[in-house]
Enzyme design. Sequence first.
Site, mmCIF file in Angstrom:
data_model
loop_
_atom_site.group_PDB
_atom_site.id
_atom_site.type_symbol
_atom_site.label_atom_id
_atom_site.label_comp_id
_atom_site.label_asym_id
_atom_site.label_seq_id
_atom_site.Cartn_x
_atom_site.Cartn_y
_atom_site.Cartn_z
ATOM 1 N N GLY A 215 -119.638 69.680 21.491
ATOM 2 C CA GLY A 215 -120.923 67.985 21.410
ATOM 3 C C GLY A 215 -120.585 67.105 20.515
ATOM 4 C CB SER A 216 -122.948 65.220 18.517
ATOM 5 O OG SER A 216 -122.783 64.571 19.643
#
Length: 485
Positions: A215-216
């Site tokens: 993810g981020s």
Amino acid sequence: MIRYIRHAAAFCLLLLVALLVNAARVQVFEADALDDNPANRRTTIDRYDRPRGNILVGGRSVTGSKDTGEQLAYERTYRDGPLYAPVTGYASQTYGTTLIENAEDAVLSGTDPMLAPLPFWNEITRDRQPGGDVVTTVNDSMQRAAYEGLGGRRGAVAAVEPTTGKILALVSTPSYDPERLSGTGSSVTDAWRELNASTSQPMLNRAIRQTYPPGSTFKIVTAAAALDAEVVTDPDAATDTPSPYVLPGTSTTLPNEARGCEQASLAEAIRVSCNTVMAHLGVEVGLDGMVEAAEKFGFNDSGLKIPSGVARSNFDTDMSDDQLAQSAIGQFNTTATPLQMAMVASAVANGGDLMYPHLVDRTTTHSGSTVHTTGSRSYHRAMNPMTAMRLRQMMTDVVQDGTGTNAAIDGATVGGKTGTAQHGVDNSGLPYAWFIAWAQAEGSARPAVAVAVVVEDASADRADISGGGNAAPIARSVMEAALED
């Protein structure tokens, strides 16, 4: 008569020579094959006829051996078994060995030639030495902070010392007690069956053997690539990123959870976690540049050992631009182990120099003499020093007034990055909560720790996960323990 006696004596001498030759053949030329024959139980009996060497954490043994009085005399015991299972693995008379118990088996079992007092001593005497010990790099207080922070939820924590690569904590939960697998009999086979049938997979070492979409948190890698390639020269300058951002070659728009991402600068995109900006920058860097950057951090390395093997973290080398955009924000086929993401944070904290992670500090003889020491060594120059300095500031801003405020620690500089990893069919699964971070004590010349946390079954909504609601507090506890040492 005398002639017959001579013939008989010569025949007996011939038989004696044949017997000696055959004995030599068996004892010298076929010895290894006979030792390795599964039907030869003597080897197994010999293996367990004396105590196994120990694995140490903070100067104390977390393993032991007990004499059962059975034919396979000594069984392995574990202190705080579930806490240290992701470090030690198990040593089972029925199911073999894993993790350190496997990687350092020669030392622990006493068969390593380096334990012998003289070269070739074991080969000449066909004996083995008392089991040696393995001294780990793990910090007990950090290990406990990570374990207690996860609280039995499915997830993992990996923490490393940025300047040396020493692994200070390696936790995977739910865990198991490896002592349940030590011996033989129905209790061991029942435990094996139960553990393998469990849906929570307690024997899976999520910290080094499980990969997740990062993810981020992967945006730190993308930011490093953009800065090193000079796609971005001023982190505070606006980018030409529209919002919403349409993935190249498609009609699909990429959403943002954060507000104010249109034309946002790189620094702002990291602080509030803008998908659009980072996806766009990944495409501008290009496939070759992104692959090169990811591999400098350790992605796509299938040979990483700590000394146990670590699962390969993946960044695809052949993608369309829309796939590259998704990969640049830690989605599509991008996957990483928690240890890999701790390495990302570590490289930023250490000025761009990524040290090779290791879990064993040294091995010793039974009496304590050092046999081998694992020295610190550079793994890769992950980014330029100026890039690392800029990313340190961006990650610090994330903790001071961005999405990672739950990781702030009084009296220390903390940099972090939150992450939300979607998964499942049409992203229907509950997102994984990620947080990577590093901490440096006020007045200290070097960072104390870099850490990565992933929580699989985070019982929170997506916005809370993005804000570091689940993973950041765990990371903070681990960093606090590191700073207190």
